[in-house]
Design an enzyme around this catalytic site. Sequence first.
Site, short mmCIF file in Angstrom:
data_model
loop_
_atom_site.label_atom_id
_atom_site.label_comp_id
_atom_site.label_asym_id
_atom_site.label_seq_id
_atom_site.Cartn_x
_atom_site.Cartn_y
_atom_site.Cartn_z
N SER A 89 4.47 -0.66 0.03
CA SER A 89 3.88 0.67 0.19
C SER A 89 4.82 1.59 0.96
O SER A 89 5.49 1.17 1.91
CB SER A 89 2.56 0.55 0.96
OG SER A 89 2.10 1.82 1.35
N TYR A 113 4.52 8.12 -2.58
CA TYR A 113 3.72 9.34 -2.72
C TYR A 113 4.73 10.47 -2.70
O TYR A 113 5.39 10.68 -1.66
CB TYR A 113 2.76 9.51 -1.54
CG TYR A 113 1.59 8.54 -1.51
CD1 TYR A 113 0.56 8.65 -2.44
CD2 TYR A 113 1.52 7.54 -0.55
CE1 TYR A 113 -0.52 7.77 -2.40
CE2 TYR A 113 0.44 6.67 -0.50
CZ TYR A 113 -0.57 6.79 -1.44
OH TYR A 113 -1.63 5.93 -1.40
N THR A 126 2.51 6.85 -7.07
CA THR A 126 1.05 6.90 -7.07
C THR A 126 0.61 8.33 -7.37
O THR A 126 0.95 9.27 -6.63
CB THR A 126 0.51 6.42 -5.71
OG1 THR A 126 0.97 5.08 -5.53
CG2 THR A 126 -1.01 6.44 -5.68
N LYS A 159 1.34 5.01 -11.21
CA LYS A 159 0.17 4.22 -10.77
C LYS A 159 -1.01 5.16 -10.54
O LYS A 159 -0.91 6.11 -9.76
CB LYS A 159 0.51 3.51 -9.45
CG LYS A 159 -0.67 2.82 -8.78
CD LYS A 159 -0.23 2.07 -7.54
CE LYS A 159 -1.34 1.30 -6.87
NZ LYS A 159 -2.21 2.11 -6.05
N HIS A 207 -7.18 3.07 -7.50
CA HIS A 207 -6.80 2.91 -6.09
C HIS A 207 -7.78 1.96 -5.38
O HIS A 207 -8.11 2.14 -4.21
CB HIS A 207 -6.80 4.30 -5.41
CG HIS A 207 -5.78 4.47 -4.33
ND1 HIS A 207 -4.65 5.22 -4.47
CD2 HIS A 207 -5.71 3.99 -3.06
CE1 HIS A 207 -3.95 5.23 -3.36
NE2 HIS A 207 -4.57 4.47 -2.48
C1 LIG Z 1 -5.97 -1.35 2.66
C2 LIG Z 1 -5.40 -0.74 1.41
C3 LIG Z 1 -4.31 0.11 1.50
C4 LIG Z 1 -3.77 0.66 0.36
N1 LIG Z 1 -2.65 1.42 0.45
C5 LIG Z 1 -2.08 1.92 -0.65
C6 LIG Z 1 -0.86 2.64 -0.57
O1 LIG Z 1 -0.29 2.80 0.49
N2 LIG Z 1 -0.36 3.13 -1.73
C7 LIG Z 1 -0.97 2.96 -2.95
O2 LIG Z 1 -0.47 3.44 -3.96
N3 LIG Z 1 -2.11 2.26 -3.05
C8 LIG Z 1 -2.66 1.73 -1.93
N4 LIG Z 1 -3.81 0.98 -2.04
C9 LIG Z 1 -4.39 0.73 -3.37
C10 LIG Z 1 -3.80 -0.56 -3.98
O3 LIG Z 1 -2.47 -0.39 -4.35
C11 LIG Z 1 -4.56 -1.01 -5.21
O4 LIG Z 1 -4.65 0.06 -6.11
C12 LIG Z 1 -5.95 -1.57 -4.95
O5 LIG Z 1 -6.03 -2.21 -3.69
C13 LIG Z 1 -6.31 -2.55 -6.03
O6 LIG Z 1 -7.59 -3.02 -5.87
P1 LIG Z 1 -7.99 -4.44 -5.19
O7 LIG Z 1 -7.84 -4.26 -3.72
O8 LIG Z 1 -9.40 -4.57 -5.65
O9 LIG Z 1 -7.09 -5.53 -5.74
C14 LIG Z 1 -4.36 0.42 -0.90
C15 LIG Z 1 -5.46 -0.45 -0.99
C16 LIG Z 1 -5.97 -1.03 0.15
C17 LIG Z 1 -7.13 -1.97 0.01
C1 LIG Z 2 -2.13 5.37 4.47
C2 LIG Z 2 -2.74 5.62 3.12
C3 LIG Z 2 -1.95 6.70 2.49
C4 LIG Z 2 -2.71 4.36 2.32
C5 LIG Z 2 -3.61 4.34 1.13
O1 LIG Z 2 -3.25 4.73 0.06
C6 LIG Z 2 -4.93 3.79 1.25
O2 LIG Z 2 -5.40 3.51 2.36
O3 LIG Z 2 -5.59 3.60 0.19
#
Ligand SMILES: Cc1cc2nc3c(=O)[nH]c(=O)nc-3n(C[C@H](O)[C@H](O)[C@H](O)COP(=O)(O)O)c2cc1C
Ligand SMILES: CC(C)CC(=O)C(=O)O
Length: 351
Positions: free
Chosen positions: A110, A134, A160, A223, A247
Site C-alpha cells: 500500500s 493513490y 486505486t 483497482k 475496496h
Molecule cells: C484495513 C484495510 C486497509 C486498506 N488499505 C488500502 C489501501 O491503502 N489501498 C487500497 O487500494 N486498498 C486498501 N484496502 C482495500 C483492499 O486493498 C481490498 O480491496 C479489500 O481489503 C479486499 O477485501 P477483503 O478484505 O474482503 O479481502 C484496505 C482494506 C483494509 C481492510
Molecule cells: C489510509 C487509507 C487511505 C487506506 C485505505 O484505503 C483504507 O483504509 O481502506
Amino acid sequence: MAGVRSPATPRDFEAAARARLDPAHYDYFAGGAGGEATLRANEAAFGRLALLPRVLRGAGAARTGVTLLGRPAGMPVLVAPTAFHRLADPEGERATARAAAATGTIMIVSMAATVAVGDVAAAAPGAVLWFQLYVQPDMRFTETIVRRAEAAGCAALVVTVDSPARGVRERELRHGFDDLPDGLNCENLRDGTRVRPIVMSPEIGWGHIARLRGMTDLPIVLKGVLNPADVRPALDHGAAALMVSNHGGRQLDSLPATADMLPEIVAAAGGAVPVLLDGGVRRGTDVVKALALGAAAVAVGRPVLWGLAADGERGAARVLGLLRAEVADALTLCGCASAADVGPDLVRRAC
Ligand SMILES: Cc1cc2nc3c(=O)[nH]c(=O)nc-3n(C[C@H](O)[C@H](O)[C@H](O)COP(=O)(O)O)c2cc1C
Ligand SMILES: CC(C)CC(=O)C(=O)O
C-alpha cells in the site's frame, strides 16, 4: 493463539487478531462504509455460488502456480494492498513481505504502508512486490512516489481508482480513529523532513492515468473497476490489468458484491487484459469460483491482517500457506491440474 489450538483456515486467525488488537485498530481493519451491506455482500456472493467438479479426468495433484503480467506466481492469490501494518505487528509490512516471499505470493504494498517500500523490499529479498498508488493531485509528488516504487523493484503499479474521497466508516467515527498513533507514519509519503497527508481527490480523471502511463514503463493495474462502462476507457488508457474491487466495502456502501460483477467485467474486457478480483475471498473454494467466473487471480485483504495481528510474520505466512493448500485441494477435487483447467462449467448459482 486465542480460541483455536491449531488454525485450520484463515478465518481461524480472526478471533486471535481481535484479542490482540486495540479495539479501534481492530475496527479499522474489520469495518466497512455505512451500514456495511457491501462488506457483507462480498462474502455472501461466494456463498451463493457452488462448484460443479468434473470426474475421472486423471489430472493428478493440482499445481497452484500461475503467470501474472508475464511473471510466475506461486498461486492465483495476491496480498491486497492494506494500510498501516505496524498497527498489527511492530515489523509491519516487512513481516507481511517476508510471509509473502515464503509462500510465493505477490504482495501489493500500500502507498499508505507504515514502512517505506524500499525498506519492505530490502527486508524480503525474495518477495515479488507490486505498488499501490493513490494518484496525488500534485503530479510531481506522484512522480516521486512512482520513482520510489520503481527503485524498490516493484513489478507493477496498482492504481486505486475507487477513491475520489475517503469512505465514511462508522466504526472509525465511533472510536474517533482518524490518524496513526505517534511514531507511525505513511513512510512512502515522506517529502524531506515532513510526511505529506494522502489526498483522495475528486479531481482525478482519465487524464491523470494518461500522464501516469507516460511517466513509467511499469504495467498499470486499475483497482476498483466495478462498472462495465469503465472497461473500454481503461483499455484505451493502456491498463495492463483490471481489478474488480469495491475496496472491501470500505468506500461507498450499497455497491454490488465483486463476485457478482466479475462476469460482466470479464465480458467487457473480452480477453484483452487479465481481470483480477478482491473482496470477500476467504477460502480456496472462493478462489476457484472466481477463476471459474473468469478471474486470472484474486487478492485477499483482511485475512492477511488477521494472521499478521495474531502471530506476526508467522501468522501471515500461515494464512497464505493455508489458502494455497485450500486452492490446491479445491482444484484437485474439481478435476483440475492447474488454474488453467478451470472453466465456466465449474460454477453454478447455488440458490
Ligand atoms: C484495513 C484495510 C486497509 C486498506 N488499505 C488500502 C489501501 O491503502 N489501498 C487500497 O487500494 N486498498 C486498501 N484496502 C482495500 C483492499 O486493498 C481490498 O480491496 C479489500 O481489503 C479486499 O477485501 P477483503 O478484505 O474482503 O479481502 C484496505 C482494506 C483494509 C481492510
Ligand atoms: C489510509 C487509507 C487511505 C487506506 C485505505 O484505503 C483504507 O483504509 O481502506
